[in-house]
Design a protein around this motif. Sequence first.
Motif, PDB file in Angstrom:
ATOM      1  N   ARG A  66       0.819  -1.216   0.000  1.00  0.00           N
ATOM      2  CA  ARG A  66       0.000   0.000   0.000  1.00  0.00           C
ATOM      3  C   ARG A  66       0.855   1.269   0.000  1.00  0.00           C
ATOM      4  O   ARG A  66       0.507   2.253  -0.667  1.00  0.00           O
ATOM      5  CB  ARG A  66      -0.940  -0.025   1.214  1.00  0.00           C
ATOM      6  CG  ARG A  66      -1.959   1.095   1.183  1.00  0.00           C
ATOM      7  CD  ARG A  66      -2.984   0.953   2.316  1.00  0.00           C
ATOM      8  NE  ARG A  66      -3.986   1.970   2.233  1.00  0.00           N
ATOM      9  CZ  ARG A  66      -5.095   1.899   1.510  1.00  0.00           C
ATOM     10  NH1 ARG A  66      -5.353   0.823   0.811  1.00  0.00           N
ATOM     11  NH2 ARG A  66      -5.965   2.898   1.489  1.00  0.00           N
ATOM     12  N   ASP A  67       1.968   1.268   0.705  1.00  0.00           N
ATOM     13  CA  ASP A  67       2.821   2.462   0.746  1.00  0.00           C
ATOM     14  C   ASP A  67       3.395   2.775  -0.641  1.00  0.00           C
ATOM     15  O   ASP A  67       3.422   3.931  -1.064  1.00  0.00           O
ATOM     16  CB  ASP A  67       3.954   2.289   1.757  1.00  0.00           C
ATOM     17  CG  ASP A  67       3.460   2.301   3.191  1.00  0.00           C
ATOM     18  OD1 ASP A  67       2.364   2.843   3.449  1.00  0.00           O
ATOM     19  OD2 ASP A  67       4.171   1.737   4.060  1.00  0.00           O
ATOM     20  N   ALA A  68       3.843   1.757  -1.347  1.00  0.00           N
ATOM     21  CA  ALA A  68       4.378   1.961  -2.700  1.00  0.00           C
ATOM     22  C   ALA A  68       3.269   2.437  -3.633  1.00  0.00           C
ATOM     23  O   ALA A  68       3.492   3.291  -4.495  1.00  0.00           O
ATOM     24  CB  ALA A  68       5.008   0.680  -3.220  1.00  0.00           C
ATOM     25  N   ALA A  69       2.066   1.888  -3.455  1.00  0.00           N
ATOM     26  CA  ALA A  69       0.930   2.310  -4.266  1.00  0.00           C
ATOM     27  C   ALA A  69       0.579   3.769  -3.971  1.00  0.00           C
ATOM     28  O   ALA A  69       0.295   4.544  -4.889  1.00  0.00           O
ATOM     29  CB  ALA A  69      -0.269   1.400  -4.008  1.00  0.00           C
ATOM     30  N   GLU A  70       0.593   4.153  -2.715  1.00  0.00           N
ATOM     31  CA  GLU A  70       0.280   5.535  -2.331  1.00  0.00           C
ATOM     32  C   GLU A  70       1.275   6.507  -2.960  1.00  0.00           C
ATOM     33  O   GLU A  70       0.905   7.616  -3.358  1.00  0.00           O
ATOM     34  CB  GLU A  70       0.284   5.684  -0.813  1.00  0.00           C
ATOM     35  CG  GLU A  70      -0.005   7.091  -0.313  1.00  0.00           C
ATOM     36  CD  GLU A  70      -1.401   7.599  -0.669  1.00  0.00           C
ATOM     37  OE1 GLU A  70      -1.513   8.783  -1.074  1.00  0.00           O
ATOM     38  OE2 GLU A  70      -2.369   6.836  -0.557  1.00  0.00           O
ATOM     39  N   ALA A  71       2.528   6.094  -3.076  1.00  0.00           N
ATOM     40  CA  ALA A  71       3.553   6.959  -3.665  1.00  0.00           C
ATOM     41  C   ALA A  71       3.276   7.261  -5.138  1.00  0.00           C
ATOM     42  O   ALA A  71       3.780   8.258  -5.671  1.00  0.00           O
ATOM     43  CB  ALA A  71       4.929   6.319  -3.510  1.00  0.00           C
ATOM     44  N   LEU A  72       2.465   6.434  -5.798  1.00  0.00           N
ATOM     45  CA  LEU A  72       2.133   6.648  -7.211  1.00  0.00           C
ATOM     46  C   LEU A  72       0.893   7.517  -7.424  1.00  0.00           C
ATOM     47  O   LEU A  72       0.599   7.913  -8.545  1.00  0.00           O
ATOM     48  CB  LEU A  72       1.907   5.299  -7.911  1.00  0.00           C
ATOM     49  CG  LEU A  72       3.124   4.403  -8.074  1.00  0.00           C
ATOM     50  CD1 LEU A  72       2.710   3.080  -8.700  1.00  0.00           C
ATOM     51  CD2 LEU A  72       4.202   5.084  -8.902  1.00  0.00           C
ATOM     52  N   ARG A  73       0.179   7.813  -6.346  1.00  0.00           N
ATOM     53  CA  ARG A  73      -1.070   8.579  -6.476  1.00  0.00           C
ATOM     54  C   ARG A  73      -0.831   9.863  -7.256  1.00  0.00           C
ATOM     55  O   ARG A  73       0.116  10.594  -7.012  1.00  0.00           O
ATOM     56  CB  ARG A  73      -1.626   8.930  -5.105  1.00  0.00           C
ATOM     57  CG  ARG A  73      -3.001   9.591  -5.180  1.00  0.00           C
ATOM     58  CD  ARG A  73      -3.444  10.160  -3.864  1.00  0.00           C
ATOM     59  NE  ARG A  73      -3.720   9.164  -2.864  1.00  0.00           N
ATOM     60  CZ  ARG A  73      -4.900   8.970  -2.287  1.00  0.00           C
ATOM     61  NH1 ARG A  73      -5.917   9.719  -2.637  1.00  0.00           N
ATOM     62  NH2 ARG A  73      -5.058   8.063  -1.365  1.00  0.00           N
ATOM     63  N   GLY A  74      -1.713  10.136  -8.233  1.00  0.00           N
ATOM     64  CA  GLY A  74      -1.616  11.344  -9.045  1.00  0.00           C
ATOM     65  C   GLY A  74      -0.728  11.206 -10.272  1.00  0.00           C
ATOM     66  O   GLY A  74      -0.660  12.123 -11.091  1.00  0.00           O
ATOM     67  N   THR A  75      -0.066  10.073 -10.434  1.00  0.00           N
ATOM     68  CA  THR A  75       0.824   9.873 -11.570  1.00  0.00           C
ATOM     69  C   THR A  75       0.015   9.750 -12.856  1.00  0.00           C
ATOM     70  O   THR A  75      -0.950   8.996 -12.926  1.00  0.00           O
ATOM     71  CB  THR A  75       1.688   8.599 -11.368  1.00  0.00           C
ATOM     72  OG1 THR A  75       2.474   8.760 -10.183  1.00  0.00           O
ATOM     73  CG2 THR A  75       2.592   8.350 -12.552  1.00  0.00           C
ATOM     74  N   THR A  76       0.432  10.467 -13.873  1.00  0.00           N
ATOM     75  CA  THR A  76      -0.206  10.414 -15.184  1.00  0.00           C
ATOM     76  C   THR A  76       0.410   9.284 -15.993  1.00  0.00           C
ATOM     77  O   THR A  76       1.630   9.130 -16.034  1.00  0.00           O
ATOM     78  CB  THR A  76      -0.008  11.749 -15.923  1.00  0.00           C
ATOM     79  OG1 THR A  76      -0.595  12.790 -15.140  1.00  0.00           O
ATOM     80  CG2 THR A  76      -0.655  11.740 -17.287  1.00  0.00           C
ATOM     81  N   LEU A  77      -0.449   8.495 -16.640  1.00  0.00           N
ATOM     82  CA  LEU A  77      -0.015   7.374 -17.472  1.00  0.00           C
ATOM     83  C   LEU A  77      -0.173   7.761 -18.937  1.00  0.00           C
ATOM     84  O   LEU A  77      -1.219   8.265 -19.342  1.00  0.00           O
ATOM     85  CB  LEU A  77      -0.853   6.128 -17.154  1.00  0.00           C
ATOM     86  CG  LEU A  77      -0.829   5.688 -15.695  1.00  0.00           C
ATOM     87  CD1 LEU A  77      -1.847   4.592 -15.450  1.00  0.00           C
ATOM     88  CD2 LEU A  77       0.577   5.238 -15.305  1.00  0.00           C
ATOM     89  N   ARG A  78       0.872   7.505 -19.733  1.00  0.00           N
ATOM     90  CA  ARG A  78       0.877   7.927 -21.133  1.00  0.00           C
ATOM     91  C   ARG A  78       1.374   6.808 -22.050  1.00  0.00           C
ATOM     92  O   ARG A  78       2.087   5.912 -21.607  1.00  0.00           O
ATOM     93  CB  ARG A  78       1.798   9.138 -21.307  1.00  0.00           C
ATOM     94  CG  ARG A  78       1.424  10.325 -20.456  1.00  0.00           C
ATOM     95  CD  ARG A  78       2.383  11.503 -20.646  1.00  0.00           C
ATOM     96  NE  ARG A  78       3.774  11.193 -20.417  1.00  0.00           N
ATOM     97  CZ  ARG A  78       4.389  11.249 -19.228  1.00  0.00           C
ATOM     98  NH1 ARG A  78       3.700  11.602 -18.166  1.00  0.00           N
ATOM     99  NH2 ARG A  78       5.661  10.959 -19.101  1.00  0.00           N
ATOM    100  N   VAL A  79       0.992   6.905 -23.310  1.00  0.00           N
ATOM    101  CA  VAL A  79       1.535   6.061 -24.371  1.00  0.00           C
ATOM    102  C   VAL A  79       1.925   6.975 -25.524  1.00  0.00           C
ATOM    103  O   VAL A  79       1.402   8.088 -25.646  1.00  0.00           O
ATOM    104  CB  VAL A  79       0.548   4.975 -24.866  1.00  0.00           C
ATOM    105  CG1 VAL A  79       0.192   4.007 -23.753  1.00  0.00           C
ATOM    106  CG2 VAL A  79      -0.693   5.581 -25.466  1.00  0.00           C
ATOM    107  N   ALA A  80       2.816   6.510 -26.388  1.00  0.00           N
ATOM    108  CA  ALA A  80       3.205   7.281 -27.566  1.00  0.00           C
ATOM    109  C   ALA A  80       2.026   7.349 -28.528  1.00  0.00           C
ATOM    110  O   ALA A  80       1.331   6.350 -28.749  1.00  0.00           O
ATOM    111  CB  ALA A  80       4.409   6.647 -28.236  1.00  0.00           C
ATOM    112  N   ALA A  81       1.772   8.514 -29.096  1.00  0.00           N
ATOM    113  CA  ALA A  81       0.651   8.702 -30.026  1.00  0.00           C
ATOM    114  C   ALA A  81       0.739   7.737 -31.198  1.00  0.00           C
ATOM    115  O   ALA A  81      -0.281   7.279 -31.717  1.00  0.00           O
ATOM    116  CB  ALA A  81       0.614  10.142 -30.528  1.00  0.00           C
TER     117      ALA A  81
END
Length: 165
Positions: A66-81
């Motif tokens: 859960r702590d590692a997951a919390e550290a990712l909160r708000g992270t934007t996920l992207r792929v190349a167009a």
Amino acid sequence: MDVVVGRIGRPHGLRGDVTIAVTTDDPDTRFAPGAVLDSDRGPLTVVARRRSGPLLLLRFAGVDDRDAAEALRGTTLRVAAEELPEVDDPDEFYDHQLVGLSVRHTDGRTLGEVIDVWHPPAAPVLLVRRPDGTDEAVPFVRALVPTVDVPAGFLVVAPPDGMFA
């Protein structure tokens, strides 16, 4: 150019699962186990995907609690167009194709530029930055946006009274 396909929300459970705010029309492909997504924290590899009611839950390689997951909160996920499939319908567009287009009135006047695309429950909404720096929200429906010419770099808006006033 990268395209945003989601944003990591809160942790779910104790094993590193996170909720995802989906901004892609093909979450089954984009978030399949093994998919590698770009982020401001580096590449993230999906190792598990499941649903909990209406929530999409993902687990990423190396995110085991859960702590590692919390550290990712708000992270934007992207792929190349370039990884996105071609759109067959001439009336459908990816957000990144619309952002940056010049916005013209039906009478030819320049009204501004598309700076963002929102996806509320109803129709998408174009956020248009006017030349004076203020913003106008325009529902992206044919009645208000009769013409979109991506190659030429513009779209036409037929605003009702009060819009762009």
